[in-house]
Each structure stands twice: as C-alpha cells, then as structure tokens.
Design an enzyme around this catalytic site. Structure first.
Site, PDB file in Angstrom:
ATOM      1  N   ASP A   1       0.836  -1.203   0.000  1.00  0.00           N
ATOM      2  CA  ASP A   1       0.000   0.000   0.000  1.00  0.00           C
ATOM      3  C   ASP A   1       0.869   1.251   0.000  1.00  0.00           C
ATOM      4  OD1 ASP A   1      -2.217  -1.618   0.119  1.00  0.00           O
ATOM      5  OD2 ASP A   1      -2.444  -1.444   2.294  1.00  0.00           O
ATOM      6  N   ILE A   2       0.314   2.364  -0.426  1.00  0.00           N
ATOM      7  CA  ILE A   2       1.074   3.604  -0.553  1.00  0.00           C
ATOM      8  C   ILE A   2       1.683   4.035   0.787  1.00  0.00           C
ATOM      9  CG2 ILE A   2      -0.941   5.090  -0.214  1.00  0.00           C
ATOM     10  CD1 ILE A   2       0.304   6.984  -2.338  1.00  0.00           C
TER      11      ILE A   2
END
Length: 242
Positions: A103-104
């Site tokens: 995930d970012i």
C-alpha cells in the site's frame, strides 16, 4: 545469440541505438572490432567490450527495495511517484516490475524484477509464500488475538489462512503496541483488515520479509540494492530460471 541482442540485454541501448554504436566501431568481441549486429556470439564465453568496458550479459535482473511511504507499487502513475522512479536506468531499460504490491503508506521489502515466471511463482496462491510484517497498532493486542489469528481471521469477503501474531512490545500508558504478523497470502489491505477485525487499528506497517528474502538492516527507506549471490541461490527453490 546475435551481438545486437546481447548489447540490448546489457542495457547499452535500444536496437537502433545499438546499431549506431556498432557503426562507430566502439564494440569489440574478443579483442577485435565488430560492427555487424548479426554477428553470432556465445554470451557465456565471448568477451564483449564497449569503449573498453567489459559487458556482462544478464537476461534477468533483481532489485531489493526498502519502499518508503507515499510511493506506489506500480511502474507508472499519473499522480504519485512510483517504486520504479527510485531505481536506476538499467531497471527501466530491463522493464522491471514489482513482485506484488505494498500500500502507498506501507514501507519495507519489495522485490522488483523482469523475471515473470519467478514473480508468478512467488505470488501464486498455491505456494503460500510467507510474508512477515511489523505493525505499530493503536490498541493493545492480547493472547486472545494471537489465538484468533492462528485459527484464521474471518473477514466479510473471505476467511484468512491461519496467521502468526507475535506481540513484541506493549505500551499500556499509550494504549498501543508493536506486533509482528506472518501471513501466507496477500489480499487487499489484509493485515490492516485482520487487525481491525479485532477492534484495533494499524498506525504503521512495514514488511520485513517475503519468502527467503529479508529486509537488510542497513538498507534505508527509499534505497535499493541488487540481490546478492546468496539471495539468488535462496530463490532457486522456486524452480524457475534465474
């Protein structure tokens, strides 16, 4: 192998750029100038140099990245910096891609390669490749949570495979803890959702290992290195050409 293909594989340039370089007579094969792109060579035995520099043939390349927050696990994105933006020109020329995704806002270990069969083997649900994360959690995880993780957390859309939860540190005053979680699958937001199902919230998440690969202690966030010979040997267990 044709000489022009060898040079392209060595990231000298595109096929047209390689032909231009050959015309300039900057390439030597076993000490002799060679200008023909059709020249057949043995990539394992012949000595090929460009402007005096020895070239090493690599079909596949492997990068170990300590992914920072704010960077997306993609090869291109119109809004955010990508993990590929953090790598060198060779990675771009070799068209590497991330094996799986983080995930970012998740940090830690990410493998990037152009070896499709290896990526497929490492991500195959049938392989159950272990992924280990460390998470800072809002709320105090308990022995009951450890048992629940081991039995398989039930989410709205699927039941997770049994996972290992270790409570590394607990801060009673702050109402938070540091845990280590090992899973054998990689569904969307899985670790965060598993923790949330137990009434807690992941504040920070870092992947520290994937299969036989471990995040080096001396590799800072945003930095990368090529895989070592030992790490490549460890990946041989996936039984694909490296």
């Amino acid at each position: 192998m044709r000489l022009d293909k060898f040079l392209v594989d060595c990231a000298v340039g595109s096929r047209s750029q390689v032909k231009a370089i050959l015309k300039k007579k900057e390439v030597q094969v076993n000490g002799q100038i060679e200008s023909s792109p059709k020249r057949q060579i043995d990539e394992k035995k012949d000595r090929v140099t460009l402007a005096g520099q020895l070239l090493k043939h690599e079909t596949f390349v492997y990068y170990l990245l300590n992914k920072p927050q704010g960077v997306v696990s993609a090869t291109e994105d119109s809004q955010h910096q990508t993990v590929l933006d953090l790598l060198d020109e060779l990675a771009h020329q070799k068209q590497v891609f991330p094996v799986g995704r983080l995930d970012i806002d998740t940090t830690g270990l990410l493998l990037l390669t152009n070896n499709g069969p290896l990526a497929h083997a490492m991500l195959s649900p049938k392989k159950h490749v272990a992924k280990v994360y460390q998470a800072k959690v809002e709320g105090l995880m308990t022995d009951e949570d450890v048992v629940a993780f081991g039995q398989g957390i039930r989410l709205k859309d699927f039941v997770c495979r049994p996972a290992q939860l270790q409570i590394l540190e607990s801060d009673q005053a702050q109402g938070s803890c540091l845990v280590q979680i090992e899973i054998a699958e990689g569904k969307f937001h899985q670790v965060k959702r598993m923790v949330a199902s137990r009434g807690k919230k992941v504040l920070e998440l870092k992947r520290i290992s994937m299969g036989p690969l471990h995040l080096p202690h001396d590799l800072s966030e945003g930095h990368y290195r090529r895989l070592s010979a030992q790490e490549l040997a460890d990946l041989s267990g996936f039984h694909v050409d490296l």
